[in-house]
Scaffold this motif. Sequence first.
Motif, PDB file in Angstrom:
ATOM      1  N   THR A  53       0.811  -1.221   0.000  1.00  0.00           N
ATOM      2  CA  THR A  53       0.000   0.000   0.000  1.00  0.00           C
ATOM      3  C   THR A  53       0.843   1.270   0.000  1.00  0.00           C
ATOM      4  O   THR A  53       0.330   2.355   0.252  1.00  0.00           O
ATOM      5  CB  THR A  53      -0.947   0.022   1.215  1.00  0.00           C
ATOM      6  OG1 THR A  53      -0.173   0.073   2.420  1.00  0.00           O
ATOM      7  CG2 THR A  53      -1.841  -1.218   1.241  1.00  0.00           C
ATOM      8  N   LEU A  54       2.135   1.144  -0.280  1.00  0.00           N
ATOM      9  CA  LEU A  54       3.040   2.298  -0.371  1.00  0.00           C
ATOM     10  C   LEU A  54       3.151   3.044   0.953  1.00  0.00           C
ATOM     11  O   LEU A  54       3.119   4.270   1.008  1.00  0.00           O
ATOM     12  CB  LEU A  54       2.604   3.243  -1.503  1.00  0.00           C
ATOM     13  CG  LEU A  54       2.477   2.609  -2.890  1.00  0.00           C
ATOM     14  CD1 LEU A  54       2.138   3.678  -3.930  1.00  0.00           C
ATOM     15  CD2 LEU A  54       3.749   1.873  -3.289  1.00  0.00           C
ATOM     16  N   ASP A  55       3.289   2.272   2.034  1.00  0.00           N
ATOM     17  CA  ASP A  55       3.481   2.849   3.369  1.00  0.00           C
ATOM     18  C   ASP A  55       2.323   3.746   3.785  1.00  0.00           C
ATOM     19  O   ASP A  55       2.512   4.834   4.359  1.00  0.00           O
ATOM     20  CB  ASP A  55       4.821   3.599   3.454  1.00  0.00           C
ATOM     21  CG  ASP A  55       5.997   2.642   3.588  1.00  0.00           C
ATOM     22  OD1 ASP A  55       5.794   1.510   4.044  1.00  0.00           O
ATOM     23  OD2 ASP A  55       7.128   3.029   3.225  1.00  0.00           O
ATOM     24  N   ASP A  56       1.125   3.289   3.518  1.00  0.00           N
ATOM     25  CA  ASP A  56      -0.087   3.963   3.981  1.00  0.00           C
ATOM     26  C   ASP A  56      -0.144   3.874   5.508  1.00  0.00           C
ATOM     27  O   ASP A  56      -0.007   2.792   6.080  1.00  0.00           O
ATOM     28  CB  ASP A  56      -1.309   3.258   3.371  1.00  0.00           C
ATOM     29  CG  ASP A  56      -2.616   3.968   3.659  1.00  0.00           C
ATOM     30  OD1 ASP A  56      -2.755   4.571   4.744  1.00  0.00           O
ATOM     31  OD2 ASP A  56      -3.513   3.916   2.804  1.00  0.00           O
ATOM     32  N   ARG A 106      -1.329  11.208   0.475  1.00  0.00           N
ATOM     33  CA  ARG A 106      -1.734  10.775   1.818  1.00  0.00           C
ATOM     34  C   ARG A 106      -0.787   9.713   2.366  1.00  0.00           C
ATOM     35  O   ARG A 106      -0.824   9.387   3.554  1.00  0.00           O
ATOM     36  CB  ARG A 106      -3.167  10.264   1.824  1.00  0.00           C
ATOM     37  CG  ARG A 106      -3.403   8.905   1.203  1.00  0.00           C
ATOM     38  CD  ARG A 106      -4.854   8.455   1.372  1.00  0.00           C
ATOM     39  NE  ARG A 106      -5.209   8.395   2.777  1.00  0.00           N
ATOM     40  CZ  ARG A 106      -4.980   7.344   3.570  1.00  0.00           C
ATOM     41  NH1 ARG A 106      -4.369   6.276   3.072  1.00  0.00           N
ATOM     42  NH2 ARG A 106      -5.357   7.348   4.831  1.00  0.00           N
ATOM     43  N   ARG A 107       0.080   9.175   1.506  1.00  0.00           N
ATOM     44  CA  ARG A 107       1.091   8.214   1.925  1.00  0.00           C
ATOM     45  C   ARG A 107       2.456   8.895   2.055  1.00  0.00           C
ATOM     46  O   ARG A 107       3.480   8.219   1.998  1.00  0.00           O
ATOM     47  CB  ARG A 107       1.159   7.070   0.909  1.00  0.00           C
ATOM     48  CG  ARG A 107      -0.093   6.199   0.887  1.00  0.00           C
ATOM     49  CD  ARG A 107      -0.243   5.426  -0.404  1.00  0.00           C
ATOM     50  NE  ARG A 107      -1.267   4.392  -0.317  1.00  0.00           N
ATOM     51  CZ  ARG A 107      -2.572   4.605  -0.460  1.00  0.00           C
ATOM     52  NH1 ARG A 107      -3.016   5.827  -0.726  1.00  0.00           N
ATOM     53  NH2 ARG A 107      -3.444   3.612  -0.360  1.00  0.00           N
ATOM     54  N   SER A 108       2.464  10.194   2.227  1.00  0.00           N
ATOM     55  CA  SER A 108       3.698  10.976   2.189  1.00  0.00           C
ATOM     56  C   SER A 108       3.837  11.828   3.432  1.00  0.00           C
ATOM     57  O   SER A 108       2.851  12.385   3.942  1.00  0.00           O
ATOM     58  CB  SER A 108       3.712  11.877   0.946  1.00  0.00           C
ATOM     59  OG  SER A 108       3.591  11.110  -0.235  1.00  0.00           O
ATOM     60  N   VAL A 109       5.071  11.964   3.896  1.00  0.00           N
ATOM     61  CA  VAL A 109       5.330  12.786   5.074  1.00  0.00           C
ATOM     62  C   VAL A 109       4.866  14.223   4.865  1.00  0.00           C
ATOM     63  O   VAL A 109       4.523  14.920   5.825  1.00  0.00           O
ATOM     64  CB  VAL A 109       6.819  12.723   5.453  1.00  0.00           C
ATOM     65  CG1 VAL A 109       7.697  13.321   4.392  1.00  0.00           C
ATOM     66  CG2 VAL A 109       7.066  13.427   6.780  1.00  0.00           C
ATOM     67  N   ALA A 110       4.810  14.682   3.612  1.00  0.00           N
ATOM     68  CA  ALA A 110       4.341  16.034   3.342  1.00  0.00           C
ATOM     69  C   ALA A 110       2.941  16.267   3.900  1.00  0.00           C
ATOM     70  O   ALA A 110       2.584  17.402   4.238  1.00  0.00           O
ATOM     71  CB  ALA A 110       4.339  16.300   1.829  1.00  0.00           C
TER      72      ALA A 110
END
Length: 598
Positions: free
Chosen positions: A119-122, A286-290
């Motif tokens: 899930t791409l680090d969700d 939503r899977r990003s530290v940003a």
Amino acid sequence: MKRVTLPLLALSTTIASALAGTLIAPGGAAAATDPFTTTTLHFKVLVGPGGDQVCDVVGDVYVPQGASSGQPVPAVLTTNGFGGSKDDQAAAAGALATRGYAVLSYSGLGFGGSGCRITLDDPDFDGRAASQLVSYLGGAGGIAFLDAGHTQPAPVQTAIRLDGPNDPRVGTFGGSYGGGFQFAVASIDPRVDALVPLITWNDLSYSLDPNNTAQTTGVSTDVPGAAKLMWAAGFSVEGVTADLQNQQVPPDLVPCPNFADFVCPALISAAATGYLSPADVAQLRRRSVASFVPRIKAPTLLIQGERDTLFNLNEAVATYRALQQQGTETKMIWQLGGHSGAAAPGEVDWADPASGYISGRVLAWFERYLKGRPSVGTGPEFAYFRDWTSYTGNAAPAYGTAASYPVGAPRTWRLSGAGDLVTGTTPAAGGAQSFLTPAAGLPTRLDEMDVFGSVLGPVVSLVDDLPGTFATWTTPALTAPLRVVGSPSVRLQVSAPTAAVSQLLGPAGELVLFVKVADVAPDGTARLINGLEAPVRIPDVTRPFTVQLPGIVHEFAPGHRLRLVVSGGSINYRGGVLATPVTIASGAGQTLTLPVVP
């Protein structure tokens, strides 16, 4: 049932190595003489927005000899890069266990024997899974088992130092995909005490569809960019063979059976249109530290690779600045090794961490924030590898250091007629260069193809892009070294009358260009710095725009020349759909600025 062919598997293995990064060297299982024990366990974790999906996670638990409830030790949680497994962390885990840390190294969801999908680090999936592993380290029962069926409970963990009930003293470590999970778990679990993410992303939508103009916060932008073709293809190859990564065989030919539903359709759509849809951008972001950086409070040591066309240095800078602004203790290192090239000698050595600059800094970070030793120095605020520096042994002499970022002083060149870059009082002579961007997003230069370049090598060696598809401006031969540390920026105004009309149709009609800085040797051979370039999808060609190129650390040697290139295509990206005439005139407002250090 179709089987994946051996050539595809071989290619997938090579790509997986690139996707996993180059910092964390593999290592074997613990020997009988190791000063720690290693136990393989299965963990039953509940993931998803409702926490109702059961996944089996396989992991190795390293416990130092002598660690017990009476003599507890801090812990480190680590996982693999994309396409890897728990075994990839064995060397680092063994080094940490030898130095008094318990380590839980696990295969991320969908990889290396662990169940569920990628899930791409969700945070709802990978974050929740990692949080439950933190609970196991804190002494919780009902999570660890001796078998994949979760029928034989493993003993409760009692050898970990606690900060409170079910609150272990624990740090996280890993590179690339194993860097992204750290932010995912820390965003939902305040028990995480220290982070060491390496060569990872700030915003996945920028990583896969970068637009280096119109950026609003960090590397993020509301304007689509240019889809990365080769890296996306690499992920897709991994997706097709991902069933083998988690030891399963897909029942049919569904593309990317092991990915979250949106991933492969998003990559296919981007390859066709040239950019990600707003819905896909939202999924990646939503899977990003940003998106959740305000929730990251633990001290963070950011390590990014200079040789990296997947997650370039600008991503680390974006995360560093955001964490600094909110008061999170943060330091940043730019090492040489990344997804696009190996580490330098003396950067990483897990057999003797102190003999490697990076491994030594990692160890010091954990000594300070996990063992609670305030006298241990954690190194300079910012450090960067200089490949023009000679040294032997530990790479420390090759690292420049600074008390803050950015470093250096800006030096600006103006675009002059006849293709010159001029500085100081030299006038920018009149003149203009015109070229045509190719239709259908075709490349204008055949060169090394990002992730596939490590497999296939350069397709052909060209000094320049194809005639009529680019413009260049070049300095005279340098009389002294020119050393650049940071992100070059270019200020441009272009004339593209057809794009001024077609851009009214939206992103598909907007002009796409590729801006890059090259080092020209005395024999005329030009090369990009670490293969880096800046795609830009220009929202309004009637206005000037600024391009923020990927950061570099590079010395232009005496006798070499600095060249600015603006082209209409790239083999590594999907360019603009429409063939567009472009003219760039000289002038005081047309500039290239580099951060130059002494």
